[in-house]
Design an enzyme around this catalytic site. Structure first.
Site, PDB file in Angstrom:
ATOM      1  N   ALA A   1      33.363 100.140  81.273  1.00 11.72           N
ATOM      2  CA  ALA A   1      32.382  99.448  80.434  1.00 11.72           C
ATOM      3  C   ALA A   1      32.812  99.339  78.980  1.00 11.72           C
ATOM      4  CB  ALA A   1      31.026 100.155  80.527  1.00 11.72           C
TER       5      ALA A   1
ATOM      6  N   TYR B   1      27.368  94.031  77.902  1.00 11.66           N
ATOM      7  CA  TYR B   1      26.364  94.226  76.846  1.00 11.66           C
ATOM      8  C   TYR B   1      26.918  93.631  75.547  1.00 11.66           C
ATOM      9  CZ  TYR B   1      23.153  96.812  73.791  1.00 11.66           C
ATOM     10  OH  TYR B   1      22.218  97.161  72.854  1.00 11.66           O
TER      11      TYR B   1
ATOM     12  N   ALA C   1      27.433  94.360  72.557  1.00 11.38           N
ATOM     13  CA  ALA C   1      28.292  95.123  71.662  1.00 11.38           C
ATOM     14  C   ALA C   1      29.667  95.410  72.243  1.00 11.38           C
ATOM     15  CB  ALA C   1      27.612  96.439  71.291  1.00 11.38           C
ATOM     16  N   LYS C   2      29.913  95.065  73.505  1.00 12.42           N
ATOM     17  CA  LYS C   2      31.207  95.347  74.124  1.00 12.42           C
ATOM     18  C   LYS C   2      32.300  94.428  73.561  1.00 12.42           C
ATOM     19  CE  LYS C   2      29.201  98.240  76.961  1.00 12.42           C
ATOM     20  NZ  LYS C   2      29.314  99.701  76.742  1.00 12.42           N
ATOM     21  N   ASN C   3      33.548  94.792  73.814  1.00  7.39           N
ATOM     22  CA  ASN C   3      34.654  93.947  73.357  1.00  7.39           C
ATOM     23  C   ASN C   3      34.543  92.537  73.927  1.00  7.39           C
ATOM     24  OD1 ASN C   3      35.428  96.650  72.765  1.00  7.39           O
ATOM     25  ND2 ASN C   3      37.559  95.997  72.614  1.00  7.39           N
TER      26      ASN C   3
END
Length: 370
Positions: A162, A186, A188-190
């Site tokens: 994740a 989500y 905020a993920k890369n």
């Protein structure tokens, strides 16, 4: 003159880089009206599977669902034990508990805070069926050793990727190792959507078919009206798939920018702020810029006063959460020590070297205070 605020993560600026493409993707989806199961889902699944060097990608509702669906597809449940690191995000343990299985928490490496393969091997017992390699903070766990341990004991190796979109270990992509991998999209993920989203990656045809069926209410492949098993509703919706297809081609470039900024942190941070180490075979994507500091309260104070955002990942380790107290029978000293010292510094692909310099200058004021 008051210095401008440095956000912990600037999602607005990141999305603005691809604003025209996002607008076009929205118009396309609005135009055909297939908001679930639209063509963009299959397109993204194919693109991400190829990117991860994996045979199958099944888009699902979120990263937690991805973990749960993998465990369900493998038939892991009551009486089974799954080994996980003590400092993972709670979703890893939640998924195991949702399956009715038992999370077995083990300690981590003191320098990387990734799961300790030696602790994994010591924890194996007759009930152990699987190991989840959590790739924390953007760096992959030591999958070479974990693969060897899993093979030697006849266990299933899974990835919780994740926080590791695009990461490599020994040249191999996150998502291409073990029986299956779970990703979160989500925001905020890369690789982040404009809402929740997730995916299961696997080379196993049977697991892929089972996950796809379970995520679609257990529906039979040959009939829309027949449900062979009791499943659930976990879909990556069309708009999020379209957004992810816009962002995926830029992921490697953005990960490179994260590496450049993290290297600058390593060169400029005061000695009292120690970045996590990187394994010699790992190519991290630096989902988070994590350091360990002796006086975290002082560090967060000077940053807040200076208008600099910060985060904590995670001050209460997963294995210390009240929700999982029944599964814990021993302390994990490395995890506990790190939980008191970890601090996540600002890091975004749109961040500048000058902003990193300012963060480091502010943290230099900690001299003599710890």
């Amino acid at each position: 003159m008051i210095s401008p605020f440095i956000p912990f993560l600037d999602l607005r600026a990141g999305n603005e880089v691809v604003r025209k493409e996002l607008d076009r993707a929205w118009r396309d989806v609005l135009g055909h009206g297939r908001f679930t199961g639209g063509p963009e889902v299959e397109i993204f699944e194919s693109e991400f599977a190829e990117y991860c060097d994996s045979a199958h990608c099944i888009g699902v509702g979120n990263g937690t669902d991805a973990l749960e669906l993998i465990l369900a597809a493998l038939g892991i449940g009551p009486g089974d034990e799954v080994i996980v690191p003590g400092n993972t995000f709670v979703a890893t343990a939640e998924a195991i508990c949702a399956a009715g299985a038992f999370p077995r928490f083990v300690d981590v490496r003191p320098t990387t805070l990734e799961i300790d393969p030696d602790a994994v091997e010591e924890a194996i017992n007759p009930r152990t069926v699987a190991i989840i390699a959590v790739h924390l903070y953007g760096q992959m766990a030591e999958v070479d050793r974990l693969e060897s341990i899993a093979a030697r004991h006849g266990l299933v190796l899974l990835e919780d990727a994740a926080q590791a979109h695009g990461a490599r270990f020994g040249g191999r992509r996150a998502g291409s190792i073990g029986r299956a991998a779970a990703f979160s999209f989500y925001p905020a993920k890369n690789l982040g959507a404009l809402g929740d989203g997730g995916a299961v990656l696997t080379d196993d045809d049977e697991i892929a078919s089972r996950v796809r069926q379970l995520a679609n209410h257990g529906r039979a492949r040959e009939s829309h009206w027949v449900h062979d098993v009791s499943g659930r509703n976990s879909r990556l919706d069309t708009l999020q798939a379209a957004v992810l297809s816009v962002k995926l081609p830029k992921l490697d470039e953005q990960n490179h920018k994260r590496r450049v900024l993290m290297q600058h942190y390593r060169e400029q941070l005061p000695r009292r702020c120690m970045p996590l180490a990187q394994h010699g075979l790992a190519e991290s994507v630096h989902h988070l810029a994590v350091v360990q500091v002796r006086d975290r309260a002082a560090a967060t104070h000077v940053m807040s006063v200076a208008g600099i955002g910060w985060g904590l990942h995670y001050p209460v380790p997963c294995y210390r959460q009240p929700a999982f107290a029944e599964f814990v029978d021993e302390k994990l000293p490395v995890t506990d020590r790190a939980a008191e010292r970890i601090l996540s510094l600002p890091l975004s692909p749109t961040m500048t070297v000058a902003q990193v310099d300012r963060v480091c200058q502010v943290l230099s004021r900690l001299r003599g205070r710890s």
